[in-house]
Design a protein around this motif. Structure first.
Motif, PDB file in Angstrom:
ATOM      1  N   ARG A 124      48.176  48.270  42.046  1.00 29.51           N
ATOM      2  CA  ARG A 124      47.199  47.238  41.684  1.00 29.51           C
ATOM      3  C   ARG A 124      46.036  47.258  42.661  1.00 29.51           C
ATOM      4  NH1 ARG A 124      51.576  44.614  43.658  1.00 29.51           N
ATOM      5  NH2 ARG A 124      51.240  43.189  45.393  1.00 29.51           N
ATOM      6  N   ILE A 125      44.893  46.826  42.142  1.00 30.33           N
ATOM      7  CA  ILE A 125      43.669  46.747  42.935  1.00 30.33           C
ATOM      8  C   ILE A 125      43.117  45.339  42.773  1.00 30.33           C
ATOM      9  CG2 ILE A 125      41.321  47.637  43.222  1.00 30.33           C
ATOM     10  CD1 ILE A 125      42.319  50.308  42.119  1.00 30.33           C
ATOM     11  N   ASP A 126      42.689  44.753  43.869  1.00 29.82           N
ATOM     12  CA  ASP A 126      42.100  43.423  43.850  1.00 29.82           C
ATOM     13  C   ASP A 126      40.844  43.455  42.974  1.00 29.82           C
ATOM     14  OD1 ASP A 126      41.918  40.669  45.072  1.00 29.82           O
ATOM     15  OD2 ASP A 126      39.961  41.507  45.673  1.00 29.82           O
ATOM     16  N   PRO A 127      40.570  42.383  42.209  1.00 32.35           N
ATOM     17  CA  PRO A 127      39.374  42.353  41.355  1.00 32.35           C
ATOM     18  C   PRO A 127      38.071  42.640  42.121  1.00 32.35           C
ATOM     19  CG  PRO A 127      40.798  40.504  40.809  1.00 32.35           C
ATOM     20  CD  PRO A 127      41.389  41.185  42.012  1.00 32.35           C
ATOM     21  N   SER A 128      38.020  42.311  43.401  1.00 27.24           N
ATOM     22  CA  SER A 128      36.811  42.586  44.193  1.00 27.24           C
ATOM     23  C   SER A 128      36.669  44.087  44.470  1.00 27.24           C
ATOM     24  CB  SER A 128      36.865  41.823  45.519  1.00 27.24           C
ATOM     25  OG  SER A 128      37.883  42.372  46.353  1.00 27.24           O
ATOM     26  N   GLY A 129      37.767  44.844  44.351  1.00 26.35           N
ATOM     27  CA  GLY A 129      37.749  46.278  44.613  1.00 26.35           C
ATOM     28  C   GLY A 129      37.809  46.623  46.089  1.00 26.35           C
TER      29      GLY A 129
END
Length: 188
Positions: A124-129
């Motif tokens: 998974r990757i945080d929405p902020s990237g």
């Protein structure tokens, strides 16, 4: 040596000097690496062979303890130096000495083994990237920062396979030197 060395000649004028040179080479190998149990040397003269015409072929097989062997036999096809018998014999024994040294180092555990980098999958990757998590081969999760990604963090997506270096950070395992596996960042 447990058995006398076997020396075989085919299509070669055998001289006392040639025999002495081969015996000296064998004695030198045995004095440096006393664990040789048997040796076989074959010297073949230049023939009408399609790929090796005009070249002497010298093959050496050394038997070592525990069924190990060192073989030297392939002659470069386009190397005209092998048209000289002295060069062919000296070079074959030089290669045998190098291979024997390498084998002895491995047997004594003196060869470096480079550890491979672990491979993981982006889960998974945080929405902020700015950061994300990898799943290691053993199932534990490893944090990574986008600044740790070598090529471009924008090519990362869940499911992307990466190699990385795992370190212990303030809050647990974290990845540095994250490298996307596959060509041009394609998922593998």
């Amino acid at each position: 040596m447990q058995t006398p060395a076997e020396v075989e000649f085919e299509g070669v004028q055998v001289s006392a000097e040639l025999r002495t040179a081969i015996d000296q080479h064998i004695a030198e190998l045995e004095s440096r690496f006393g664990r040789i149990t048997a040796a076989r040397v074959a010297v073949r003269g230049p023939g009408e062979r399609h790929q090796t015409g005009g070249q002497y072929l010298v093959s050496i097989r050394l038997a070592l303890p525990d069924g190990r062997e060192v073989d030297v036999g392939r002659t470069p096809k386009a190397d005209e130096r092998y048209g000289d018998l002295t060069f062919a014999v000296n070079n074959a024994f030089k290669r045998a000495r190098r291979r024997l040294q390498d084998r002895a180092r491995r047997m004594q555990g003196q060869v470096k083994n480079h550890e491979t980098q672990p491979v993981g999958t982006v889960v998974r990757i945080d929405p902020s990237g700015e950061f994300g998590f990898l799943q290691a081969a053993d199932g534990h999760e490893v944090y990574f920062n986008s600044k740790s990604v070598l090529d471009s963090a924008s090519s990362l997506a869940p499911g992307t396979r990466v190699s990385y270096v795992e370190e212990i950070g303030e809050k647990g395992p974290q990845a540095s030197t994250v490298k996307i596996l596959g060509k041009h960042g394609l998922r593998v």
